[in-house]
Design a protein around this motif. Sequence first.
Motif, PDB file in Angstrom:
ATOM      1  N   ASN A 216       0.824  -1.217   0.000  1.00 21.01           N
ATOM      2  CA  ASN A 216       0.000   0.000   0.000  1.00 21.01           C
ATOM      3  C   ASN A 216       0.855   1.263   0.000  1.00 21.01           C
ATOM      4  OD1 ASN A 216      -2.288  -1.612   0.043  1.00 21.01           O
ATOM      5  ND2 ASN A 216      -2.523  -1.485   2.258  1.00 21.01           N
ATOM      6  N   VAL A 217       1.805   1.309  -0.925  1.00 21.07           N
ATOM      7  CA  VAL A 217       2.541   2.550  -1.179  1.00 21.07           C
ATOM      8  C   VAL A 217       1.700   3.373  -2.156  1.00 21.07           C
ATOM      9  CG1 VAL A 217       4.647   3.575  -2.116  1.00 21.07           C
ATOM     10  CG2 VAL A 217       4.767   1.438  -0.816  1.00 21.07           C
ATOM     11  N   ARG A 218       1.341   4.573  -1.749  1.00 14.20           N
ATOM     12  CA  ARG A 218       0.456   5.396  -2.589  1.00 14.20           C
ATOM     13  C   ARG A 218       1.235   6.046  -3.711  1.00 14.20           C
ATOM     14  NH1 ARG A 218      -2.129  10.254   0.358  1.00 14.20           N
ATOM     15  NH2 ARG A 218      -0.560  11.417  -0.823  1.00 14.20           N
ATOM     16  N   ASN A 219       0.686   5.970  -4.914  1.00 11.97           N
ATOM     17  CA  ASN A 219       1.316   6.587  -6.081  1.00 11.97           C
ATOM     18  C   ASN A 219       0.220   7.144  -6.984  1.00 11.97           C
ATOM     19  OD1 ASN A 219       3.183   7.408  -7.980  1.00 11.97           O
ATOM     20  ND2 ASN A 219       3.442   5.380  -8.888  1.00 11.97           N
ATOM     21  N   PHE A 220      -0.500   8.142  -6.465  1.00  9.32           N
ATOM     22  CA  PHE A 220      -1.608   8.745  -7.206  1.00  9.32           C
ATOM     23  C   PHE A 220      -1.066   9.696  -8.270  1.00  9.32           C
ATOM     24  CE2 PHE A 220      -5.632   8.494  -4.366  1.00  9.32           C
ATOM     25  CZ  PHE A 220      -5.336   7.192  -4.023  1.00  9.32           C
ATOM     26  N   ASP A 221      -1.806   9.796  -9.352  1.00  8.86           N
ATOM     27  CA  ASP A 221      -1.556  10.826 -10.354  1.00  8.86           C
ATOM     28  C   ASP A 221      -2.654  11.868 -10.179  1.00  8.86           C
ATOM     29  OD1 ASP A 221      -0.711  12.295 -12.488  1.00  8.86           O
ATOM     30  OD2 ASP A 221      -1.479  10.936 -14.024  1.00  8.86           O
ATOM     31  N   TRP A 222      -2.285  13.017  -9.579  1.00  9.23           N
ATOM     32  CA  TRP A 222      -3.259  14.031  -9.188  1.00  9.23           C
ATOM     33  C   TRP A 222      -3.433  15.083 -10.284  1.00  9.23           C
ATOM     34  CZ3 TRP A 222      -5.716  13.705  -4.450  1.00  9.23           C
ATOM     35  CH2 TRP A 222      -5.140  12.846  -3.493  1.00  9.23           C
ATOM     36  N   ARG A 223      -4.687  15.352 -10.633  1.00 11.09           N
ATOM     37  CA  ARG A 223      -5.020  16.497 -11.488  1.00 11.09           C
ATOM     38  C   ARG A 223      -5.727  17.577 -10.679  1.00 11.09           C
ATOM     39  NH1 ARG A 223      -5.323  11.915 -14.407  1.00 11.09           N
ATOM     40  NH2 ARG A 223      -7.408  11.436 -13.628  1.00 11.09           N
ATOM     41  N   SER A 224      -6.505  17.160  -9.701  1.00 11.47           N
ATOM     42  CA  SER A 224      -7.094  18.051  -8.713  1.00 11.47           C
ATOM     43  C   SER A 224      -7.415  17.191  -7.502  1.00 11.47           C
ATOM     44  CB  SER A 224      -8.367  18.725  -9.248  1.00 11.47           C
ATOM     45  OG  SER A 224      -9.443  17.788  -9.290  1.00 11.47           O
ATOM     46  N   ASP A 225      -7.927  17.825  -6.424  1.00 11.08           N
ATOM     47  CA  ASP A 225      -8.258  17.050  -5.234  1.00 11.08           C
ATOM     48  C   ASP A 225      -9.409  16.076  -5.481  1.00 11.08           C
ATOM     49  OD1 ASP A 225      -6.535  17.420  -3.081  1.00 11.08           O
ATOM     50  OD2 ASP A 225      -7.359  19.396  -2.629  1.00 11.08           O
ATOM     51  N   GLU A 226     -10.184  16.329  -6.528  1.00  7.91           N
ATOM     52  CA  GLU A 226     -11.308  15.446  -6.841  1.00  7.91           C
ATOM     53  C   GLU A 226     -11.048  14.585  -8.071  1.00  7.91           C
ATOM     54  OE1 GLU A 226     -11.808  18.898  -6.452  1.00  7.91           O
ATOM     55  OE2 GLU A 226     -12.193  18.565  -4.324  1.00  7.91           O
ATOM     56  N   ASP A 227     -10.008  14.886  -8.824  1.00 10.17           N
ATOM     57  CA  ASP A 227      -9.728  14.188 -10.084  1.00 10.17           C
ATOM     58  C   ASP A 227      -8.325  13.602 -10.029  1.00 10.17           C
ATOM     59  OD1 ASP A 227      -9.730  13.261 -12.672  1.00 10.17           O
ATOM     60  OD2 ASP A 227      -9.371  15.236 -13.581  1.00 10.17           O
ATOM     61  N   TYR A 228      -8.231  12.281 -10.003  1.00 14.70           N
ATOM     62  CA  TYR A 228      -6.932  11.621  -9.859  1.00 14.70           C
ATOM     63  C   TYR A 228      -7.052  10.165 -10.292  1.00 14.70           C
ATOM     64  CZ  TYR A 228      -9.615  10.776  -5.617  1.00 14.70           C
ATOM     65  OH  TYR A 228     -10.629  10.495  -4.752  1.00 14.70           O
TER      66      TYR A 228
END
Length: 330
Positions: A110-122
């Motif tokens: 559970n290493v987080r590796n999000f691709d963030w575009r906004s706080d609601e879009d990822y």
Amino acid sequence: MTWRFYPRILASLAMLLATAWGAMALWYQLPMTAAGKSASIALWCLLASTLLIALWRLRPWIAICGYLSLFALLQVWWSSLEPSNHRVWTDDLIKMTYGRADGSQVTLHNVRNFDWRSDEDYDARWETRRYDLDRLASIDLATSYWGMPAIAHVLVSFGFDDGRFLVFSVEIRKERGERYSEIGGFFKQFELSIVATDERDALRVRTNVRGEDVYLYRVNMPPDAMRELFLSYLEQANQLNKTARFYNTVTANCTTIVFDMMRQIVSGLPFDYRLLLTGYLPGYLQDVGGLEQSFSLQELRQRGRITERARRAGDDTDFSRLIREGVPGW
């Protein structure tokens, strides 16, 4: 005013403070609507006020015993509030990092590796990663500011000689719809979480998405101490997976948890107000010899400000190198 009134004055002040604390506890923890909470707080204050008046008009010991009984009932309820790992969490904290060490080999889940575009879009990604602690080469401290200069979120980034970086962050574990509150952090509003993330996730979301101002400092630490700190994070994360714990704005936050781990590794670290006012933590680290000593704190801060570099780097695969250009020690 004679001396015999002073005990009543002190008792009155104690009752007023305890009543204010109780009102805040009821507001943040009663599972009711705002109207229900307000009514409960009004009743609590009415009972406390009645006993406060009785303190001055009746025999003081009657009022004090009555108030202590009332406050004891509140404490019974307060003690019944237990932290939990089973709530409806936000997506970025829905999982908790855990892992195991086998010699120098560490496996993290559970290493987080999000691709963030906004706080609601990822794009949400949770990964299993493996690291060799014999290849651990560096530690950086990141401080992220969103308003007041005295308050910052603190993250620790571990660098490996293969160019990979892993960030550990002590977080409040927000439920869906919750927002961070410094005051709520005193009243069991949040659970505590330790999450390991890719550096492009943890730092980029703060600079490029949330508009925060981030500074990076290279930390001077012997290899054995770096390794112990990494393993301490792993141990703390595993413990939180097994046993939930409440976050506390002062006693269990992103700085004090790390400080407690470091005191087990480096003896004699002094306690300091800057451990509470986390925005000033780099000054504390410089004073104890943890930062580059050939630069002033002002120079370290100016050259370590990575906000604009991170925004320019965006989702570049070379993000970690680009943000470190000009940082003393790199």
